[in-house]
Each structure stands twice: as structure tokens, then as C-alpha cells.
Design a protein around this motif. Structure first.
Motif, short mmCIF file in Angstrom:
data_model
loop_
_atom_site.label_atom_id
_atom_site.label_comp_id
_atom_site.label_asym_id
_atom_site.label_seq_id
_atom_site.Cartn_x
_atom_site.Cartn_y
_atom_site.Cartn_z
N GLU A 52 71.43 -18.23 -11.09
CA GLU A 52 71.35 -19.46 -11.88
C GLU A 52 72.47 -19.58 -12.91
OE1 GLU A 52 68.79 -16.36 -13.95
OE2 GLU A 52 69.17 -17.01 -11.88
N SER A 86 80.53 -24.59 -10.61
CA SER A 86 80.04 -23.67 -11.64
C SER A 86 80.69 -22.30 -11.59
CB SER A 86 78.52 -23.51 -11.52
OG SER A 86 78.17 -23.06 -10.22
N ASP A 119 75.76 -23.09 -3.69
CA ASP A 119 74.96 -23.76 -4.73
C ASP A 119 75.84 -24.85 -5.33
OD1 ASP A 119 73.51 -24.55 -6.93
OD2 ASP A 119 73.76 -22.66 -8.02
N ASP A 143 75.12 -27.34 -7.49
CA ASP A 143 74.87 -27.86 -8.84
C ASP A 143 74.61 -26.79 -9.89
OD1 ASP A 143 72.39 -26.99 -8.05
OD2 ASP A 143 71.46 -28.99 -8.02
N ASP A 145 72.27 -24.43 -10.14
CA ASP A 145 70.90 -24.08 -10.53
C ASP A 145 70.41 -22.78 -9.90
OD1 ASP A 145 70.50 -24.79 -7.89
OD2 ASP A 145 68.94 -26.29 -8.30
#
Length: 312
Positions: A205, A277, A225, A227, A229
């Protein structure tokens, strides 16, 4: 296990390898013997015998045999040993090259293979283990890394796996690569093993999460992933499953490009995906999951070799 005979064709020659003791254990001193019988209907010209120790890539002994008449029988023995840090199939190998008629050449190869069971032991620094399933166990044998794991899934809101990681190893420009050797112990076709990267593999995460795997039956799967999260929500891949196979994940900033190959030479691009991210130096590792949501209780044993993280 008995020595295996290898013929160049239906005419011969025949090459066999045996060992004394016949079933050596890890660390044992061994005398290996190669026997070449020219049962071809023609002489072998300029024959050369190469004797290869377990785990080696080059011959320990190179023995010129010269010309061998029809029916000739040559036996050569060499002292060697079973490696001390080994599991899986361990081979004592002989390889002979020769000319047939002055215009063409041929070869024969044989190996005595000893199977050594994998058992969980501890991985060594700089490797670290992690798991999101409570039945994960781990091992390290030379350049091989081994994971035993269950786990219900590796995407879609579940992230249950066992893993071995190199913390902070994948810089903003890096190549993560592994040979996926074998996946055994489960009858579940969805089981998978491969490469994982994230800002922190123990806490996906935190971002940067991507996984590139080979499944038991459904081919390569590249999941990311999108986004940040911690859930794998994009997918690319498919095709035939291959064991062993090579998997490669190239990072360039926030862009990950996935590749696979069956021979380590001709790489096929699976997809290129942006993971916004991704930040700083990422953890890189290998992971395995039984993906046993529909097959409760099943586990897998995943064997990896030549796991590397290189700066590009």
C-alpha cells in the motif's frame, strides 16, 4: 537413478555415465565413469571427451581420444564430489565430439542424474523473507531460491503469497530478472511464481507495486497497482505456460516493462505500464502463491534461479 545412454542417432555411438557410490549424498566424494562404445558402422575421427562436474558449466577434464574404430570401447573415470549446498537434479555429465567423414561432425551426451530433495532452510543475507500467508517457508541452495506457500490469490483484493526480497535494490533505472525453474506440489492451474517490486514489498500500500509471474497453466501474468492502494488491478499476458522460463521487469522511473523468454535469448515484451506511485529505490524479490481460493488447502513449491537486480 541409473545412468542415461545418449545416442547421436539410431546407429550410435553409445555413451553412459555411472557413479560410485551409485546414489551419492550431499558432500560425498564420488568417482564418475564415462563409457563410450562406437557401435556406429563407421569409425569416429578426432574424438574428444569432456567430463563435467555437478553444477559446473565447463569441463573439469578434456580428453583427446583420437580416431576410434568400429566397436571400440573407451572408459574414463574422474574424481569429483556432490556439492554441499545443492538440491534438485544434480548431474555428472560426459560429452563427446567427433568427426564422421571429414566433412561433418557430431556429438553424444550423457548424464548420471541424482535427485536431492528440497527442504526448507534459511535464506542468507542480503535476502529477507516476507509473507501474507501463514504457511510460507523458504530455502536457499547456491544460486537457487525456494518458496513453499499457500495463499488464496495474488490480485483482486487478495494478496496472499510468500516472498524473498532484496530491500531497496531496484533503482529508478534497473532490470530485475529471474529464471522460474519449477512450480510443484499443487494441482491448481492458477498457481503462480515470479518477480515482484514495490516501494516496500512488506507493505504494498506504500506504492510502486507490480508482479510478473508464470502461472501453472495460464501463461505469463503481468499485474500492477494503478492507484497506489496496494491492490493489483491491471493485467496483461496469457498464452502457454513454460517451466522453466525467464522473466524480466525493467524499471524506468514510474514505467515498468515486462518481458519473458523460454531460452534467455529472444525476449518477448508482455506490456509496458506506468505505476505513478513508484518512488525512489524499490524492493525487488521473488514471490509464489498457490492461488487456492477454489482449491482450499493446496500449496506450491516454487524454485527460482539466477535472481538478479542490475542498474541500467
Amino acid at each position: 537413478m541409473n545412468g542415461e545412454s545418449t545416442r547421436t542417432d539410431t546407429l550410435g555411438p553409445t555413451l553412459t555415465v555411472t557413479t560410485e557410490p551409485a546414489e551419492p549424498a550431499v558432500g560425498d566424494a564420488v568417482t564418475a565413469t564415462a563409457v563410450l562404445v562406437n557401435d556406429c558402422p563407421f569409425p569416429l575421427r578426432g574424438a574428444v571427451l569432456y567430463l563435467v562436474d555437478p553444477g559446473a558449466t565447463t569441463a573439469a577434464h578434456t580428453i583427446p581420444l583420437g580416431d576410434l574404430r568400429r566397436g571400440a570401447r573407451i572408459s574414463r573415470s574422474w574424481p569429483t564430489s556432490m556439492p554441499t549446498d545443492v538440491a534438485g537434479d544434480v548431474a555428472f555429465t560426459a560429452h563427446v565430439l567427433f568427426d564422421v567423414d571429414g566433412r561433418s561432425s557430431d556429438c553424444a551426451r550423457s548424464a548420471k542424474t541424482v535427485s536431492v530433495p528440497y527442504v526448507p532452510n534459511s535464506v542468507r543475507d542480503p535476502y529477507k523473507t516476507f509473507a501474507t500467508t501463514d504457511d510460507a517457508r523458504f530455502g536457499q541452495y547456491g544460486s537457487q531460491l525456494v518458496i513453499w506457500a499457500g495463499g488464496a490469490d495474488l490480485s483482486g483484493g487478495r494478496d496472499e503469497k510468500g516472498g524473498i526480497r532484496l530491500p531497496g535494490a531496484a533503482s529508478a533505472s534497473s532490470v530485475v530478472q529471474v529464471k522460474t525453474v519449477s512450480l510443484t506440489g499443487s494441482d491448481n492451474p492458477s498457481a503462480k511464481y515470479g518477480i515482484a517490486v514495490a516501494n516496500d514489498l512488506t507493505a504494498p500500500e506504500k506504492g510502486g507495486y507490480a508482479v510478473l509471474t508464470m502461472s501453472q497453466s495460464y501463461g505469463v501474468e503481468f499485474m500492477t497497482d494503478s492507484d497506489g492502494d496496494g491492490r493489483l488491478d491491471t493485467w496483461a499476458g496469457g498464452g502457454a505456460s513454460t517451466h522453466p522460463a525467464w522473466l524480466r521487469l525493467i524499471r524506468s522511473g514510474t514505467t515498468y516493462t515486462a518481458y519473458s523468454t523460454t531460452n534467455g535469448l529472444a525476449w518477448n515484451e508482455i506490456a509496458s505500464v506506468t505505476v505513478p506511485s513508484a518512488n525512489g529505490a524499490l524492493d525487488a524479490g521473488v514471490v509464489a502463491s498457490a492461488v487456492n481460493l477454489s482449491h482450499p488447502g493446496t500449496t506450491v513449491r516454487a524454485v527460482f534461479d539466477h535472481f538478479t537486480v542490475e542498474q541500467s
